[in-house]
Design a protein around this motif. Structure first.
Motif, PDB file in Angstrom:
ATOM      1  N   GLN A 215       0.855  -1.183   0.000  1.00 45.63           N
ATOM      2  CA  GLN A 215       0.000   0.000   0.000  1.00 45.63           C
ATOM      3  C   GLN A 215       0.893   1.237   0.000  1.00 45.63           C
ATOM      4  O   GLN A 215       1.999   1.209   0.564  1.00 45.63           O
ATOM      5  CB  GLN A 215      -0.911   0.031   1.228  1.00 45.63           C
ATOM      6  N   PRO A 216       0.452   2.338  -0.623  1.00 44.30           N
ATOM      7  CA  PRO A 216       1.278   3.546  -0.682  1.00 44.30           C
ATOM      8  C   PRO A 216       1.247   4.324   0.632  1.00 44.30           C
ATOM      9  O   PRO A 216       0.600   5.370   0.758  1.00 44.30           O
ATOM     10  CB  PRO A 216       0.633   4.344  -1.829  1.00 44.30           C
ATOM     11  N   TRP A 231       0.415   6.370  10.211  1.00 43.24           N
ATOM     12  CA  TRP A 231       0.793   6.116   8.824  1.00 43.24           C
ATOM     13  C   TRP A 231       0.724   7.431   8.055  1.00 43.24           C
ATOM     14  O   TRP A 231      -0.135   8.264   8.315  1.00 43.24           O
ATOM     15  CB  TRP A 231      -0.152   5.109   8.176  1.00 43.24           C
ATOM     16  N   ILE A 232       1.622   7.587   7.100  1.00 41.68           N
ATOM     17  CA  ILE A 232       1.617   8.754   6.227  1.00 41.68           C
ATOM     18  C   ILE A 232       1.320   8.291   4.812  1.00 41.68           C
ATOM     19  O   ILE A 232       2.017   7.411   4.279  1.00 41.68           O
ATOM     20  CB  ILE A 232       2.970   9.493   6.270  1.00 41.68           C
ATOM     21  N   ALA A 233       0.294   8.848   4.196  1.00 40.46           N
ATOM     22  CA  ALA A 233      -0.055   8.498   2.818  1.00 40.46           C
ATOM     23  C   ALA A 233       1.017   9.018   1.872  1.00 40.46           C
ATOM     24  O   ALA A 233       1.486  10.153   1.997  1.00 40.46           O
ATOM     25  CB  ALA A 233      -1.411   9.097   2.460  1.00 40.46           C
ATOM     26  N   LEU A 234       1.421   8.177   0.913  1.00 39.87           N
ATOM     27  CA  LEU A 234       2.441   8.525  -0.071  1.00 39.87           C
ATOM     28  C   LEU A 234       1.824   8.529  -1.477  1.00 39.87           C
ATOM     29  O   LEU A 234       0.796   7.886  -1.706  1.00 39.87           O
ATOM     30  CB  LEU A 234       3.597   7.515  -0.021  1.00 39.87           C
ATOM     31  N   PRO A 235       2.467   9.198  -2.427  1.00 40.43           N
ATOM     32  CA  PRO A 235       1.967   9.205  -3.804  1.00 40.43           C
ATOM     33  C   PRO A 235       2.265   7.924  -4.574  1.00 40.43           C
ATOM     34  O   PRO A 235       1.998   7.835  -5.770  1.00 40.43           O
ATOM     35  CB  PRO A 235       2.684  10.403  -4.433  1.00 40.43           C
ATOM     36  N   GLY A 236       2.794   6.940  -3.917  1.00 40.92           N
ATOM     37  CA  GLY A 236       3.124   5.657  -4.503  1.00 40.92           C
ATOM     38  C   GLY A 236       3.872   4.842  -3.457  1.00 40.92           C
ATOM     39  O   GLY A 236       4.119   5.305  -2.339  1.00 40.92           O
ATOM     40  N   ALA A 253      12.102   7.977  -1.824  1.00 40.16           N
ATOM     41  CA  ALA A 253      11.980   7.597  -3.227  1.00 40.16           C
ATOM     42  C   ALA A 253      10.673   6.846  -3.464  1.00 40.16           C
ATOM     43  O   ALA A 253      10.277   5.991  -2.663  1.00 40.16           O
ATOM     44  CB  ALA A 253      13.165   6.733  -3.639  1.00 40.16           C
ATOM     45  N   ILE A 254      10.030   7.166  -4.588  1.00 40.96           N
ATOM     46  CA  ILE A 254       8.804   6.483  -5.019  1.00 40.96           C
ATOM     47  C   ILE A 254       9.107   5.883  -6.391  1.00 40.96           C
ATOM     48  O   ILE A 254       8.894   6.513  -7.432  1.00 40.96           O
ATOM     49  CB  ILE A 254       7.613   7.459  -5.098  1.00 40.96           C
ATOM     50  N   PRO A 255       9.636   4.648  -6.439  1.00 43.92           N
ATOM     51  CA  PRO A 255      10.184   4.107  -7.697  1.00 43.92           C
ATOM     52  C   PRO A 255       9.217   4.054  -8.869  1.00 43.92           C
ATOM     53  O   PRO A 255       9.535   4.508  -9.970  1.00 43.92           O
ATOM     54  CB  PRO A 255      10.654   2.701  -7.289  1.00 43.92           C
ATOM     55  N   LYS A 256       8.021   3.515  -8.683  1.00 41.95           N
ATOM     56  CA  LYS A 256       7.111   3.319  -9.810  1.00 41.95           C
ATOM     57  C   LYS A 256       6.565   4.630 -10.361  1.00 41.95           C
ATOM     58  O   LYS A 256       6.172   4.705 -11.523  1.00 41.95           O
ATOM     59  CB  LYS A 256       5.968   2.392  -9.402  1.00 41.95           C
ATOM     60  N   ALA A 261       9.133  11.952  -2.796  1.00 39.88           N
ATOM     61  CA  ALA A 261       8.178  12.648  -1.943  1.00 39.88           C
ATOM     62  C   ALA A 261       8.929  13.302  -0.792  1.00 39.88           C
ATOM     63  O   ALA A 261       9.874  12.723  -0.246  1.00 39.88           O
ATOM     64  CB  ALA A 261       7.128  11.678  -1.416  1.00 39.88           C
ATOM     65  N   VAL A 262       8.499  14.502  -0.428  1.00 39.67           N
ATOM     66  CA  VAL A 262       9.110  15.242   0.669  1.00 39.67           C
ATOM     67  C   VAL A 262       8.084  15.328   1.797  1.00 39.67           C
ATOM     68  O   VAL A 262       7.032  15.965   1.648  1.00 39.67           O
ATOM     69  CB  VAL A 262       9.546  16.648   0.226  1.00 39.67           C
ATOM     70  N   VAL A 263       8.389  14.669   2.897  1.00 36.46           N
ATOM     71  CA  VAL A 263       7.472  14.606   4.033  1.00 36.46           C
ATOM     72  C   VAL A 263       7.838  15.689   5.038  1.00 36.46           C
ATOM     73  O   VAL A 263       9.006  15.816   5.441  1.00 36.46           O
ATOM     74  CB  VAL A 263       7.525  13.222   4.711  1.00 36.46           C
ATOM     75  N   ASP A 264       6.850  16.479   5.437  1.00 36.50           N
ATOM     76  CA  ASP A 264       7.014  17.455   6.508  1.00 36.50           C
ATOM     77  C   ASP A 264       6.851  16.703   7.829  1.00 36.50           C
ATOM     78  O   ASP A 264       5.751  16.223   8.148  1.00 36.50           O
ATOM     79  CB  ASP A 264       5.955  18.549   6.370  1.00 36.50           C
TER      80      ASP A 264
END
Length: 331
Positions: A215-216, A231-236, A253-256, A261-264
């Motif tokens: 899951q992203p 949990w932090i939602a990611l774009p992938g 890194a979001i490979p696919k 992604a830059v998390v605050d």
């Protein structure tokens, strides 16, 4: 390899002319041709490659003085997959650019992630098939002990800044092992998800981060409670991550999706995403906090992110299937 030695003066001139300083080297694991790549970050180019004489190094670490690199030779398979079982660690002198030593485990253990203890200077290496972290004296290259992880597929390791605690991402079990690095024992095992990858610590050691591979989302583990706190939602699906020295940001890194992604970390949410070349793998933030580096294995490039304005400032050509990254202190 000696032909590359004569590049150093021109790089120094370049640094003086631009006002930039080459206070270290970026080292990369080029899995495709089984070499350690040496990148000068000021010149923005790979200035040398050193054959590691093994198949294949995925990760690497530099000695505290920046004079040597240690490259575990993992094998030719992915974690948990069928293939060869590596049994060596190559030691590379960064001045002469030659292999000058080898640690031989005497059997296949799939050594993978290498970390230098921040206080004691010992070399810690994940040895997956033994379900341990092997402890090595980096000066004598002698194995001095092992720390059990209590889980299979302990692929990556992060150590707190005081050197007292270690955390492993156990891929197939989807867990994180919490280790007492001094007593050399397991403290606890934290369930995370069905399958996890990579691991990173916040700058203040209060949080451990590891990515769900189904899951992203990014797990945030509270190191005081030793449990997933949110949990932090990611774009992938996330992969390699690194925190900035000021503790404000985590780059992942979001490979696919070909993104970083830059998390605050104050808001615990993604603040922005940056486009990078295909298949970003590992992230590394330079010690001065000015730049971050992202290995993009499908493009044979390392993306350089300017952390002042959040732009990809350059792309550095590396070797095929570039993966592991580490900073070597300048001498």
């Amino acid at each position: 390899m000696n032909r590359f030695i004569f590049l150093i003066p021109s790089i120094t001139v370049f640094a003086l002319a631009t006002g930039l300083r080459a206070d270290g080297l970026l080292l990369v694991a080029n899995k495709g041709d089984q070499t350690l790549g040496i990148i000068n970050p000021v010149a923005g180019r790979q200035v040398a490659v050193v054959p590691e004489n093994g198949i294949t190094g995925h990760e690497l670490v530099a000695s505290l003085d920046g004079k040597r690199a240690f490259v575990p030779i993992y094998g030719n398979a992915g974690v948990g997959k069928a293939g060869t079982d590596g049994s060596l660690i190559r030691v590379i002198d960064l001045a002469t650019r030659q292999v000058t030593g080898t640690v031989d485990f005497g059997k296949g253990v799939r050594p993978h992630c290498a970390v230098i203890g921040p206080k004691n200077g010992l070399l810690y290496v994940t040895t997956e098939l033994d379900r341990t972290i092997t402890v090595i004296d980096p000066d004598t290259l002698k194995i001095t002990g092992a720390i059990p992880t209590g889980q299979p597929e302990s692929h990556m390791l992060a150590i707190t800044s005081d050197g007292r605690r270690g955390y492993t991402a156990n891929v197939g079990p989807g867990t994180v092992s919490v280790l007492d690095m001094e007593a050399r024992k397991v403290i606890t095992i934290i369930p995370v998800c069905r399958n996890t990858q990579r691991i990173a610590l916040s700058t203040d050691d209060h949080w451990v981060f590891t990515s769900d591979q189904e899951q992203p989302r990014l797990a945030v583990i509270d190191t005081a409670q030793n449990e997933v706190s949110r949990w932090i939602a990611l774009p992938g699906t996330g992969y390699g991550a690194a925190a900035t020295p000021d503790g404000h940001w985590l780059l992942i890194a979001i490979p696919k999706e070909c993104k970083v992604a830059v998390v605050d970390l104050q808001k615990m949410e993604v603040a922005r995403s940056l486009d990078v070349p295909r298949a970003p793998q590992e992230t590394l933030v330079r010690p001065d906090g000015l730049e971050a580096y992202v290995s993009c294995d499908a493009s044979k490039q390392v993306a350089v992110i300017d952390l002042k304005d959040w732009t990809v400032s350059k792309l550095i050509e590396a070797g095929p299937v570039v993966d592991g990254l580490v900073w070597a202190k300048g001498n």
